[in-house]
Design an enzyme around this catalytic site. Structure first.
Site, mmCIF file in Angstrom:
data_model
loop_
_atom_site.group_PDB
_atom_site.id
_atom_site.type_symbol
_atom_site.label_atom_id
_atom_site.label_comp_id
_atom_site.label_asym_id
_atom_site.label_seq_id
_atom_site.Cartn_x
_atom_site.Cartn_y
_atom_site.Cartn_z
ATOM 1 N N LYS A 84 -8.656 -4.430 8.767
ATOM 2 C CA LYS A 84 -7.884 -5.220 7.670
ATOM 3 C C LYS A 84 -7.646 -6.422 9.173
ATOM 4 O O LYS A 84 -7.231 -5.641 10.575
ATOM 5 C CB LYS A 84 -6.070 -4.929 7.840
ATOM 6 C CG LYS A 84 -5.357 -5.156 6.835
ATOM 7 C CD LYS A 84 -4.301 -4.336 6.448
ATOM 8 C CE LYS A 84 -3.288 -4.914 5.550
ATOM 9 N NZ LYS A 84 -2.036 -3.964 5.582
HETATM 10 C C1 E4P Z 1 0.342 -4.615 2.704
HETATM 11 O O1 E4P Z 1 -0.912 -4.717 2.893
HETATM 12 C C2 E4P Z 1 1.521 -4.442 3.402
HETATM 13 O O2 E4P Z 1 0.983 -3.075 4.095
HETATM 14 C C3 E4P Z 1 2.492 -4.329 2.775
HETATM 15 O O3 E4P Z 1 2.028 -4.631 0.944
HETATM 16 C C4 E4P Z 1 3.688 -4.418 3.252
HETATM 17 O O4 E4P Z 1 5.118 -4.366 2.665
HETATM 18 P P1 E4P Z 1 6.624 -4.980 3.400
HETATM 19 O O5 E4P Z 1 6.703 -5.955 3.301
HETATM 20 O O6 E4P Z 1 6.903 -4.007 2.490
HETATM 21 O O7 E4P Z 1 6.468 -4.558 4.482
#
Ligand code: E4P
Length: 219
Positions: A84
């Protein structure tokens, strides 16, 4: 549509993997910190054993050289690791290199369709547009998903999958499915909510009571 869960909590991952409905996992540095895991590499190793689908593990560095080294290290953990990377200039440079090596990549923190177009050009396996965080600042997160899906469809040579992220409730899920997002990653609580409907509970209670009265058995 693929279902990923957005958590680094190994207990929750094991519980939901047992449903047979999980296609992958996404983690991020905040989720890793929240999990209380002592060793990030060991945590990702364990998650990769539990879920055979893509498991997103995020780099921590922000500069090109370190990010690349971290990405290569993470990719060595297991073949289903998806590195990522942040949607920055350096993040996309690393994405291009890792994708060229056949390593799965997930470009995160996407808040515009132009950013998503750049990620696809960089060969990302997944692009993660954040719905909830846009909604939080009075912008339309679902419109972004719709725009990206439409743009990618205009160019069949782009193979990047739209991974709807920052999902906060079942309506986000429903709308992403209607739009045609390839993947949705959701917190475990939202995935569990999808199973529920008050009329299912009511109907089941009625069936159970009537069955009892009938005196029938199956086994
Ligand atoms: C995606 O990969 C992120 O980890 C995640 O969906 C972020 O979500 P949030 O905005 O609820 O922290």
């Amino acid at each position: 549509m693929k279902f990923f869960i957005d958590t680094a909590d190994i207990k929750e991952i094991k519980e939901l993997a047992a449903s047979g409905l999980l296609d992958g996992v996404t983690t991020n540095p905040s989720l890793v910190a929240k999990s209380g895991a002592a060793n990030f590499i060991e945590l990702i190793t364990e998650i990769c054993k539990v879920v055979p689908g893509p498991v997103s593990a995020e780099v921590a560095a922000m500069d090109y050289d370190t990010m690349l080294k971290e990405g290569e290290r993470l990719a060595k953990i297991a073949p289903n690791v998806t590195v990522k990377l942040p949607l920055t200039y350096d993040g996309l440079r690393v994405c291009k290199v890792l994708s060229g090596q056949g390593i799965m990549t997930n470009v995160t923190l996407c808040f515009s369709a132009n950013q998503a177009l750049l990620a696809a050009k960089a060969g990302a396996t997944f692009i993660s547009p954040f719905i909830g965080r846009l909604d939080d600042v009075s912008m339309d997160g679902l419109q972004l998903i719709s725009d990206i899906v439409q743009i990618y469809r205009n160019y069949p040579e782009l193979s990047t999958e739209v991974l709807a992220a920052s999902i906060r409730h079942p309506v986000h899920m429903l709308e992403c499915a209607k739009i045609g997002a390839d993947v949705a990653t959701m917190p475990p609580a939202v995935l569990k909510q999808l199973f529920n409907h008050p009329l299912t509970d009511k109907g089941l209670a009625q069936f159970a009571a009537d069955w009892e009265k009938s005196g029938q058995t199956i086994l």
